[in-house]
Design a protein around this motif. Structure first.
Motif, short mmCIF file in Angstrom:
data_model
loop_
_atom_site.label_atom_id
_atom_site.label_comp_id
_atom_site.label_asym_id
_atom_site.label_seq_id
_atom_site.Cartn_x
_atom_site.Cartn_y
_atom_site.Cartn_z
N GLU A 1 0.66 -1.20 0.12
CA GLU A 1 -0.01 -0.18 0.15
C GLU A 1 0.86 1.12 -0.05
N GLY A 2 1.98 1.13 1.02
CA GLY A 2 2.84 2.23 0.87
C GLY A 2 3.44 2.74 -0.41
N LEU A 3 4.02 1.56 -1.06
CA LEU A 3 4.70 1.86 -2.34
C LEU A 3 3.55 2.35 -3.40
N SER A 4 2.18 1.80 -3.12
CA SER A 4 1.11 2.11 -4.32
C SER A 4 0.95 3.64 -4.08
N LEU A 5 1.21 4.18 -3.04
CA LEU A 5 0.71 5.78 -2.51
C LEU A 5 1.88 6.59 -3.07
N GLY A 6 3.11 6.00 -3.26
CA GLY A 6 4.11 6.79 -3.97
C GLY A 6 5.36 6.81 -3.31
N ALA A 7 5.48 5.91 -2.07
CA ALA A 7 6.68 5.73 -1.27
C ALA A 7 7.87 5.03 -2.05
N VAL A 8 9.07 5.46 -1.88
CA VAL A 8 10.05 4.76 -2.69
C VAL A 8 10.78 3.67 -1.76
N ASP A 9 10.67 3.56 -0.40
CA ASP A 9 11.33 2.57 0.18
C ASP A 9 10.81 2.77 1.75
#
Length: 261
Positions: free
Chosen positions: A96-104
């Motif tokens: 979910e975090g990566l889908s929101l735009g986080a890189v790592d």
């Protein structure tokens, strides 16, 4: 003192975590500290834009997912890389975090070498992306200027009442010619040979004139500088077709990218 290698916004409601991260990163980077999601957004709204954000997920006022979503929805902040911070054993959905735009993601408790490596990697990537965008922007502006200049030249040529055409070393008419040429010759001349274009013109020698032009292309640069005028004077200065008289002028063009014309 060494120059700081970027600005990082640390966002965590736990003061101890902020202290640890500050001790790890403070020597190398300029740091901003926010004690929660709302304060982080206040910094952003005030125009304090960092190069990277380390963002805790679980915070009482505004969780990291919500902060990241807001940042990625705004043009000014959507390209700022976000690394989420989460505790080991914490129920965290990395997908979910990566889908929101986080890189790592960085796990707590912090491992200094991992924190430094991931921060350094993301800052380098962000810097490369900015350079590429800047290069693209400059290239786009330059292309627009070139297109505008070409348009201006085309307007001048097409409204001058004169025919301009360009020949390459194979004596083929290039696409760069004025519309007046099509009126003079009675057809679209781009891509046609000089023999075909000047066929039917009185004063044009279909054997000698192409030989003179071909020889010009064969001359060395030094010979061209010394003899081009002599060769060009051998070409006809006046042509006739269907009772119309045309005065003709010639010039050799030397360009770095496309050679002689």
């Amino acid at each position: 003192m060494d120059k700081k290698q970027g600005t990082i916004l640390l966002v965590d409601d736990d003061l101890m975590n902020l202290k640890i991260l500050s001790s790890l990163l403070g020597d190398k980077y300029s740091l901003m500290e926010a004690h929660g999601g709302k304060q982080a957004l206040d910094f952003i709204e005030a125009g304090q834009l960092p190069d990277l954000i380390l963002l805790d997920i679980m915070m009482p006022d505004l969780d990291g997912y919500s902060v990241c979503t807001l940042l990625k929805s705004e043009e000014a902040t959507k390209d700022i890389p976000v690394i989420f911070i989460s505790a080991v054993g914490q129920s965290v959905d990395e997908e979910e975090g990566l889908s929101l735009g986080a890189v790592d993601f960085i796990k707590k408790p912090f491992v200094p070498s991992i924190v430094l490596a991931r921060v350094n990697t993301q800052l380098k990537l962000a810097n490369s992306l900015r350079e590429l965008k800047d290069l693209y922007s400059k290239s786009t502006i330059m292309n627009r200027l070139i297109k505008y200049k070409n348009y201006q030249i085309e307007m001048i040529l097409n409204n001058s009442g004169e025919g301009y055409l360009v020949l390459d070393q194979d004596l083929i008419v290039q696409s760069e010619h004025s519309k007046e040429c099509d009126k003079i010759f009675g057809f679209e001349i781009g891509g046609k040979s000089v023999l075909e274009v000047f066929n039917g013109f009185s004063g044009y020698d279909p054997k000698a004139d192409p030989d003179i032009l071909t020889e010009l292309f064969r001359l060395s640069d030094r010979e061209l500088r010394e003899k081009s005028d002599v060769y060009l004077e051998l070409l006809p200065e006046e042509l006739e077709k269907s009772g119309e008289i045309f005065n003709v002028r010639y010039s050799m063009i030397m360009t770095e990218n496309i050679g002689r014309r």
